[in-house]
Design a protein around this motif. Sequence first.
Motif, PDB file in Angstrom:
ATOM      1  N   PHE A 183      11.710  16.829 -17.357  1.00  0.00           N
ATOM      2  CA  PHE A 183      11.608  17.501 -18.659  1.00  0.00           C
ATOM      3  C   PHE A 183      11.054  16.551 -19.727  1.00  0.00           C
ATOM      4  O   PHE A 183      10.272  16.948 -20.582  1.00  0.00           O
ATOM      5  N   LEU A 184      11.461  15.266 -19.637  1.00  0.00           N
ATOM      6  CA  LEU A 184      11.146  14.341 -20.733  1.00  0.00           C
ATOM      7  C   LEU A 184       9.940  13.423 -20.493  1.00  0.00           C
ATOM      8  O   LEU A 184       9.246  13.077 -21.456  1.00  0.00           O
ATOM      9  N   SER A 185       9.700  13.028 -19.256  1.00  0.00           N
ATOM     10  CA  SER A 185       8.855  11.839 -19.053  1.00  0.00           C
ATOM     11  C   SER A 185       7.370  12.083 -18.874  1.00  0.00           C
ATOM     12  O   SER A 185       6.943  13.119 -18.372  1.00  0.00           O
ATOM     13  N   ASP A 186       6.619  11.027 -19.219  1.00  0.00           N
ATOM     14  CA  ASP A 186       5.201  10.979 -18.847  1.00  0.00           C
ATOM     15  C   ASP A 186       5.095  10.476 -17.407  1.00  0.00           C
ATOM     16  O   ASP A 186       4.188  10.825 -16.680  1.00  0.00           O
ATOM     17  N   ARG A 187       6.062   9.625 -17.050  1.00  0.00           N
ATOM     18  CA  ARG A 187       5.992   8.978 -15.741  1.00  0.00           C
ATOM     19  C   ARG A 187       7.404   8.740 -15.236  1.00  0.00           C
ATOM     20  O   ARG A 187       8.285   8.389 -16.023  1.00  0.00           O
ATOM     21  N   ILE A 188       7.626   8.947 -13.950  1.00  0.00           N
ATOM     22  CA  ILE A 188       8.946   8.724 -13.358  1.00  0.00           C
ATOM     23  C   ILE A 188       8.822   7.620 -12.307  1.00  0.00           C
ATOM     24  O   ILE A 188       7.945   7.663 -11.437  1.00  0.00           O
ATOM     25  N   ILE A 189       9.710   6.631 -12.427  1.00  0.00           N
ATOM     26  CA  ILE A 189       9.719   5.525 -11.478  1.00  0.00           C
ATOM     27  C   ILE A 189      10.932   5.719 -10.573  1.00  0.00           C
ATOM     28  O   ILE A 189      12.056   5.851 -11.069  1.00  0.00           O
ATOM     29  N   ILE A 190      10.725   5.740  -9.280  1.00  0.00           N
ATOM     30  CA  ILE A 190      11.849   5.866  -8.364  1.00  0.00           C
ATOM     31  C   ILE A 190      12.129   4.493  -7.741  1.00  0.00           C
ATOM     32  O   ILE A 190      11.235   3.876  -7.153  1.00  0.00           O
ATOM     33  N   LEU A 191      13.373   4.035  -7.927  1.00  0.00           N
ATOM     34  CA  LEU A 191      13.775   2.739  -7.355  1.00  0.00           C
ATOM     35  C   LEU A 191      14.522   2.995  -6.053  1.00  0.00           C
ATOM     36  O   LEU A 191      15.322   3.925  -5.966  1.00  0.00           O
ATOM     37  N   SER A 192      14.257   2.163  -5.068  1.00  0.00           N
ATOM     38  CA  SER A 192      15.047   2.259  -3.835  1.00  0.00           C
ATOM     39  C   SER A 192      16.226   1.304  -3.989  1.00  0.00           C
ATOM     40  O   SER A 192      16.280   0.536  -4.945  1.00  0.00           O
ATOM     41  N   ASP A 193      17.167   1.328  -3.062  1.00  0.00           N
ATOM     42  CA  ASP A 193      18.281   0.386  -3.215  1.00  0.00           C
ATOM     43  C   ASP A 193      18.302  -0.648  -2.088  1.00  0.00           C
ATOM     44  O   ASP A 193      17.702  -0.473  -1.037  1.00  0.00           O
ATOM     45  N   HIS A 194      19.008  -1.721  -2.390  1.00  0.00           N
ATOM     46  CA  HIS A 194      19.222  -2.825  -1.421  1.00  0.00           C
ATOM     47  C   HIS A 194      17.992  -3.298  -0.725  1.00  0.00           C
ATOM     48  O   HIS A 194      17.836  -3.054   0.471  1.00  0.00           O
ATOM     49  N   PRO A 195      17.159  -4.057  -1.367  1.00  0.00           N
ATOM     50  CA  PRO A 195      17.157  -4.338  -2.790  1.00  0.00           C
ATOM     51  C   PRO A 195      16.368  -3.276  -3.553  1.00  0.00           C
ATOM     52  O   PRO A 195      15.646  -2.476  -2.946  1.00  0.00           O
ATOM     53  N   GLY A 196      16.529  -3.286  -4.871  1.00  0.00           N
ATOM     54  CA  GLY A 196      15.822  -2.321  -5.717  1.00  0.00           C
ATOM     55  C   GLY A 196      14.347  -2.699  -5.845  1.00  0.00           C
ATOM     56  O   GLY A 196      14.019  -3.739  -6.394  1.00  0.00           O
ATOM     57  N   VAL A 197      13.511  -1.896  -5.252  1.00  0.00           N
ATOM     58  CA  VAL A 197      12.062  -2.085  -5.443  1.00  0.00           C
ATOM     59  C   VAL A 197      11.488  -0.747  -5.886  1.00  0.00           C
ATOM     60  O   VAL A 197      12.100   0.302  -5.642  1.00  0.00           O
ATOM     61  N   ILE A 198      10.332  -0.786  -6.527  1.00  0.00           N
ATOM     62  CA  ILE A 198       9.733   0.491  -6.935  1.00  0.00           C
ATOM     63  C   ILE A 198       9.178   1.176  -5.688  1.00  0.00           C
ATOM     64  O   ILE A 198       8.307   0.657  -5.002  1.00  0.00           O
ATOM     65  N   LYS A 199       9.746   2.350  -5.422  1.00  0.00           N
ATOM     66  CA  LYS A 199       9.408   3.059  -4.201  1.00  0.00           C
ATOM     67  C   LYS A 199       8.251   4.019  -4.469  1.00  0.00           C
ATOM     68  O   LYS A 199       7.403   4.250  -3.629  1.00  0.00           O
ATOM     69  N   ARG A 200       8.260   4.542  -5.676  1.00  0.00           N
ATOM     70  CA  ARG A 200       7.285   5.593  -5.956  1.00  0.00           C
ATOM     71  C   ARG A 200       7.135   5.770  -7.457  1.00  0.00           C
ATOM     72  O   ARG A 200       8.090   5.605  -8.211  1.00  0.00           O
ATOM     73  N   GLU A 201       5.929   6.098  -7.901  1.00  0.00           N
ATOM     74  CA  GLU A 201       5.708   6.459  -9.311  1.00  0.00           C
ATOM     75  C   GLU A 201       5.130   7.855  -9.347  1.00  0.00           C
ATOM     76  O   GLU A 201       4.207   8.159  -8.602  1.00  0.00           O
ATOM     77  N   ILE A 202       5.663   8.695 -10.185  1.00  0.00           N
ATOM     78  CA  ILE A 202       5.157  10.065 -10.267  1.00  0.00           C
ATOM     79  C   ILE A 202       4.739  10.345 -11.706  1.00  0.00           C
ATOM     80  O   ILE A 202       5.541  10.196 -12.633  1.00  0.00           O
ATOM     81  N   LYS A 203       3.491  10.722 -11.895  1.00  0.00           N
ATOM     82  CA  LYS A 203       3.033  11.078 -13.237  1.00  0.00           C
ATOM     83  C   LYS A 203       3.389  12.539 -13.487  1.00  0.00           C
ATOM     84  O   LYS A 203       3.210  13.383 -12.611  1.00  0.00           O
ATOM     85  N   VAL A 204       3.904  12.839 -14.666  1.00  0.00           N
ATOM     86  CA  VAL A 204       4.235  14.233 -14.965  1.00  0.00           C
ATOM     87  C   VAL A 204       3.209  14.750 -15.979  1.00  0.00           C
ATOM     88  O   VAL A 204       3.318  14.499 -17.166  1.00  0.00           O
TER      89      VAL A 204
END
Length: 250
Positions: free
Chosen positions: A193-214
């Motif tokens: 609803f709010l974002s221009d871009r969504i960053i999805i972090l994975s866990d153990h360890p936290g790395v950027i898994k995916r970026e989604i442009k809205v």
Amino acid sequence: MLKLNHIKKDYIIDKETVHILEDVNLNINEGEFVSILGTSGCGKSTLLKIIIGLERATDGYISFENNDNNRIGMIFQEARLIPWKNVEENIEFGVDTGIDKKRKKAIVREQLNIVGLADYARAKPSQLSGGMQQRVSIARALAGEPKVLLLDEPFGALDAFTRISMQKEVLRLWETQKKTMILVTHDIDEAIFLSDRIIILSDHPGVIKREIKVDLSRPRDRSSYDFTVIRKEIYREFFEESDINIEYYI
Ligand SMILES: Nc1ncnc2c1ncn2[C@@H]1O[C@H](COP(=O)(O)OP(=O)(O)OP(=O)(O)O)[C@@H](O)[C@H]1O
Ligand SMILES: [Mg+2]
């Protein structure tokens, strides 16, 4: 305006080194609304704390354009107000100390109006609802006139109705005040609803898994087809390795 370069964070828990964040690289543009999604404990709050300087990265660094590191505000999950101070005094706490009294008062008054609490200036936090308290904490952060606002699950403790009205409020602030916003949330719809871009972090360890442009025009319709397509895409990221069939749940 803000660049995370190879951010790594280790914590020592019970004498063991735990890798919390690993090589997080992210460029955030001026005026952009970015959300960070990830499961509990993956390092989202840690990342915001590193950005604002409450925690030090184990490795990597953050670069700000034009010394904008002085102009960051943060809103926490709980309102964190000072209980014995009234609304006005709580907001005043966010104003830079170097500012003279008259200007200080003007900033507080302006923020009270922005968050719609002008009639509650003298009320104590305990006399306010949860949503109103959270609005005071937003006003306190805005009173520091930040260019970048970090929001760590700011509506997590609110009921669904208040949450929606707060989302509208943040959107209005973002549109009128042209701030850069970084929101940590568990709420997938809130992020879309709010974002221009969504960053999805994975866990153990936290790395950027995916970026989604809205790329949807605002205000966004949560029941629209385009919204649903993005929602499914994000759920798929979280459940791809599980046996849960997301088609039944969303
Ligand atoms: N001060 C600390 N000392 C040691 N470990 C910590 C510290 N702060 C956080 N951690 C650990 O770092 C990990 C990430 O914590 P963090 O608070 O960043 O998670 P989060 O993604 O914000 O989770 P949530 O969604 O539940 O708020 C957790 O495993 C936590 O135990
Ligand atoms: Mg957190």
